[in-house]
Design a protein around this motif. Structure first.
Motif, PDB file in Angstrom:
ATOM      1  N   UNK A  10       0.961  -1.290   0.373  1.00 45.26           N
ATOM      2  CA  UNK A  10       0.275  -0.098   0.069  1.00 45.26           C
ATOM      3  C   UNK A  10       1.264   0.763  -0.074  1.00 45.26           C
ATOM      4  N   UNK A  11       0.523   2.645  -0.683  1.00 46.11           N
ATOM      5  CA  UNK A  11       0.807   3.430  -0.904  1.00 46.11           C
ATOM      6  C   UNK A  11       0.396   3.980   0.650  1.00 46.11           C
ATOM      7  N   UNK A  12       1.768   4.972   1.605  1.00 48.11           N
ATOM      8  CA  UNK A  12       1.290   5.189   2.489  1.00 48.11           C
ATOM      9  C   UNK A  12       2.132   7.152   2.582  1.00 48.11           C
ATOM     10  N   UNK A  35      14.168   3.303   5.916  1.00 44.93           N
ATOM     11  CA  UNK A  35      14.227   4.356   5.889  1.00 44.93           C
ATOM     12  C   UNK A  35      13.921   5.245   5.004  1.00 44.93           C
ATOM     13  N   UNK A  36      12.521   6.359   4.889  1.00 43.33           N
ATOM     14  CA  UNK A  36      12.116   7.240   4.547  1.00 43.33           C
ATOM     15  C   UNK A  36      11.839   6.220   2.474  1.00 43.33           C
ATOM     16  N   UNK A  51       4.408  -1.107   3.134  1.00 44.70           N
ATOM     17  CA  UNK A  51       4.255  -0.596   3.965  1.00 44.70           C
ATOM     18  C   UNK A  51       4.908   0.784   2.827  1.00 44.70           C
ATOM     19  N   UNK A  52       4.453   1.458   1.641  1.00 44.66           N
ATOM     20  CA  UNK A  52       5.469   2.586   0.426  1.00 44.66           C
ATOM     21  C   UNK A  52       5.397   3.424   1.036  1.00 44.66           C
ATOM     22  N   UNK A  55       5.244   9.155  -2.551  1.00 45.10           N
ATOM     23  CA  UNK A  55       5.812   9.546  -3.563  1.00 45.10           C
ATOM     24  C   UNK A  55       6.434   8.837  -4.209  1.00 45.10           C
ATOM     25  N   UNK A  56       6.862   7.168  -3.329  1.00 44.76           N
ATOM     26  CA  UNK A  56       8.095   6.668  -4.460  1.00 44.76           C
ATOM     27  C   UNK A  56       7.460   5.550  -4.749  1.00 44.76           C
ATOM     28  N   UNK A  57       6.022   5.431  -4.351  1.00 39.84           N
ATOM     29  CA  UNK A  57       5.355   4.231  -4.991  1.00 39.84           C
ATOM     30  C   UNK A  57       4.601   4.941  -5.976  1.00 39.84           C
ATOM     31  N   UNK A  58       4.593   5.554  -5.808  1.00 29.63           N
ATOM     32  CA  UNK A  58       3.506   6.391  -7.317  1.00 29.63           C
ATOM     33  C   UNK A  58       5.040   6.517  -8.657  1.00 29.63           C
ATOM     34  N   UNK A  59       5.945   6.623  -8.053  1.00 31.94           N
ATOM     35  CA  UNK A  59       7.213   6.470  -9.159  1.00 31.94           C
ATOM     36  C   UNK A  59       7.378   5.787  -9.884  1.00 31.94           C
ATOM     37  N   UNK A  60       7.225   4.504  -8.665  1.00 32.42           N
ATOM     38  CA  UNK A  60       7.543   3.188  -9.035  1.00 32.42           C
ATOM     39  C   UNK A  60       6.225   2.557  -9.698  1.00 32.42           C
TER      40      UNK A  60
END
Length: 143
Positions: A10-12, A35-36, A51-52, A55-60
Protein backbone atom coordinates in the motif's frame (compact mmCIF):
# COMPACT_ATOMS: atom_id res chain seq x y z
CA UNK A 1 -0.25 -17.77 -13.39
CA UNK A 2 -0.56 -19.64 -10.09
CA UNK A 3 -3.39 -18.74 -7.72
CA UNK A 4 -1.28 -17.05 -5.07
CA UNK A 5 0.07 -13.72 -3.92
CA UNK A 6 3.18 -13.04 -1.86
CA UNK A 7 3.18 -9.27 -1.31
CA UNK A 8 0.41 -6.78 -0.66
CA UNK A 9 1.77 -3.24 -0.86
CA UNK A 10 0.00 0.00 0.00
CA UNK A 11 1.06 3.58 -0.66
CA UNK A 12 1.66 5.27 2.66
CA UNK A 13 1.44 9.06 3.02
CA UNK A 14 3.13 9.06 6.43
CA UNK A 15 5.62 6.23 6.76
CA UNK A 16 6.64 7.36 10.24
CA UNK A 17 3.02 7.14 11.43
CA UNK A 18 2.78 3.67 9.89
CA UNK A 19 5.92 2.58 11.76
CA UNK A 20 4.59 4.02 15.01
CA UNK A 21 1.24 2.23 14.55
CA UNK A 22 2.51 -1.22 13.58
CA UNK A 23 5.87 -1.41 15.36
CA UNK A 24 5.46 0.73 18.48
CA UNK A 25 1.69 0.42 18.91
CA UNK A 26 1.01 -3.18 17.88
CA UNK A 27 4.45 -4.66 18.56
CA UNK A 28 4.97 -5.99 15.03
CA UNK A 29 8.51 -6.83 13.89
CA UNK A 30 9.59 -5.60 10.45
CA UNK A 31 10.95 -8.10 7.98
CA UNK A 32 12.79 -5.23 6.26
CA UNK A 33 12.70 -1.52 7.06
CA UNK A 34 14.22 0.97 4.60
CA UNK A 35 14.10 4.50 6.10
CA UNK A 36 12.11 7.04 4.05
CA UNK A 37 11.07 4.33 1.58
CA UNK A 38 9.30 1.14 2.70
CA UNK A 39 8.69 -1.23 5.59
CA UNK A 40 7.76 -4.90 5.12
CA UNK A 41 6.01 -7.17 7.63
CA UNK A 42 5.61 -10.94 7.36
CA UNK A 43 1.87 -11.30 8.03
CA UNK A 44 1.28 -14.96 7.13
CA UNK A 45 3.22 -17.88 5.73
CA UNK A 46 4.34 -16.72 2.30
CA UNK A 47 2.62 -13.32 2.60
CA UNK A 48 4.25 -9.93 3.23
CA UNK A 49 2.58 -6.55 3.81
CA UNK A 50 4.53 -3.61 2.38
CA UNK A 51 3.97 0.02 3.34
CA UNK A 52 5.65 2.12 0.65
CA UNK A 53 6.15 5.90 0.98
CA UNK A 54 3.51 7.30 -1.40
CA UNK A 55 5.72 9.52 -3.61
CA UNK A 56 8.15 6.66 -4.18
CA UNK A 57 5.26 4.23 -4.69
CA UNK A 58 3.78 6.55 -7.35
CA UNK A 59 7.16 6.92 -9.03
CA UNK A 60 7.57 3.14 -9.12
CA UNK A 61 4.13 2.80 -10.78
CA UNK A 62 4.60 5.80 -13.07
CA UNK A 63 1.46 7.56 -11.80
CA UNK A 64 0.76 10.86 -10.01
CA UNK A 65 0.96 10.74 -6.21
CA UNK A 66 -2.69 11.78 -5.86
CA UNK A 67 -3.71 8.48 -7.52
CA UNK A 68 -2.17 6.35 -4.75
CA UNK A 69 -4.95 6.67 -2.15
CA UNK A 70 -6.16 3.47 -0.47
CA UNK A 71 -9.84 2.94 -1.29
CA UNK A 72 -12.42 0.18 -1.36
CA UNK A 73 -10.37 -2.51 0.39
CA UNK A 74 -9.91 -4.15 3.76
CA UNK A 75 -7.42 -6.54 5.27
CA UNK A 76 -9.09 -9.08 7.55
CA UNK A 77 -7.52 -10.51 10.70
CA UNK A 78 -9.52 -13.48 11.96
CA UNK A 79 -9.35 -14.42 15.65
CA UNK A 80 -10.70 -17.13 17.93
CA UNK A 81 -13.29 -15.24 19.97
CA UNK A 82 -15.33 -12.03 20.33
CA UNK A 83 -13.12 -11.09 23.30
CA UNK A 84 -10.06 -11.17 21.03
CA UNK A 85 -11.90 -8.86 18.62
CA UNK A 86 -12.44 -6.40 21.48
CA UNK A 87 -8.83 -6.60 22.74
CA UNK A 88 -7.26 -6.11 19.32
CA UNK A 89 -9.62 -3.25 18.49
CA UNK A 90 -8.62 -1.52 21.73
CA UNK A 91 -4.93 -2.06 20.95
CA UNK A 92 -5.29 -0.66 17.44
CA UNK A 93 -7.21 2.40 18.68
CA UNK A 94 -4.59 2.90 21.39
CA UNK A 95 -1.87 2.78 18.74
CA UNK A 96 -3.46 5.61 16.76
CA UNK A 97 -6.06 3.76 14.69
CA UNK A 98 -9.62 4.99 14.23
CA UNK A 99 -12.43 2.61 15.12
CA UNK A 100 -15.00 2.83 12.30
CA UNK A 101 -17.24 0.02 13.57
CA UNK A 102 -17.09 -0.91 17.26
CA UNK A 103 -16.94 -4.62 18.12
CA UNK A 104 -20.40 -5.98 17.34
CA UNK A 105 -22.29 -8.72 15.50
CA UNK A 106 -21.85 -8.31 11.74
CA UNK A 107 -24.69 -8.11 9.25
CA UNK A 108 -23.34 -10.97 7.12
CA UNK A 109 -22.36 -14.56 7.81
CA UNK A 110 -22.75 -14.76 11.59
CA UNK A 111 -19.52 -12.97 12.40
CA UNK A 112 -18.57 -10.75 15.33
CA UNK A 113 -16.26 -8.00 14.12
CA UNK A 114 -14.85 -4.50 14.32
CA UNK A 115 -13.46 -2.21 11.63
CA UNK A 116 -10.39 -0.08 12.33
CA UNK A 117 -8.55 2.33 10.01
CA UNK A 118 -4.80 2.74 10.51
CA UNK A 119 -3.24 6.26 10.44
CA UNK A 120 -2.69 6.06 6.67
CA UNK A 121 -6.14 4.85 5.67
CA UNK A 122 -5.68 1.07 5.52
CA UNK A 123 -8.88 -0.50 6.82
CA UNK A 124 -8.68 -3.64 8.96
CA UNK A 125 -11.53 -5.95 9.83
CA UNK A 126 -10.91 -7.82 13.08
CA UNK A 127 -13.33 -10.75 13.00
CA UNK A 128 -14.43 -13.90 14.76
CA UNK A 129 -16.39 -16.24 12.52
CA UNK A 130 -17.21 -19.59 14.11
CA UNK A 131 -18.10 -20.97 10.66
CA UNK A 132 -14.55 -20.55 9.32
CA UNK A 133 -11.37 -22.27 10.31
CA UNK A 134 -7.76 -21.46 9.59
CA UNK A 135 -5.29 -24.35 9.74
CA UNK A 136 -1.73 -24.10 11.03
CA UNK A 137 -0.48 -23.91 7.41
CA UNK A 138 -2.73 -20.87 6.79
CA UNK A 139 -5.29 -22.62 4.62
CA UNK A 140 -8.89 -21.47 5.14
CA UNK A 141 -12.00 -23.65 5.27
CA UNK A 142 -15.46 -22.15 4.95
CA UNK A 143 -18.43 -23.80 6.62
Amino acid sequence: MGQQAHFITFATRDLDAARAFYIDGLGWHPLLDVPDEIVFFQIAPGLVLGLFESAKFASDLGIPVDETNVSGSTIAHNVGSPDEVRLITEAMAGAGGTTLVAPSPGAFGGIFHAIVRDPNGIVWEIAHNPGWSIAADGSVTFG
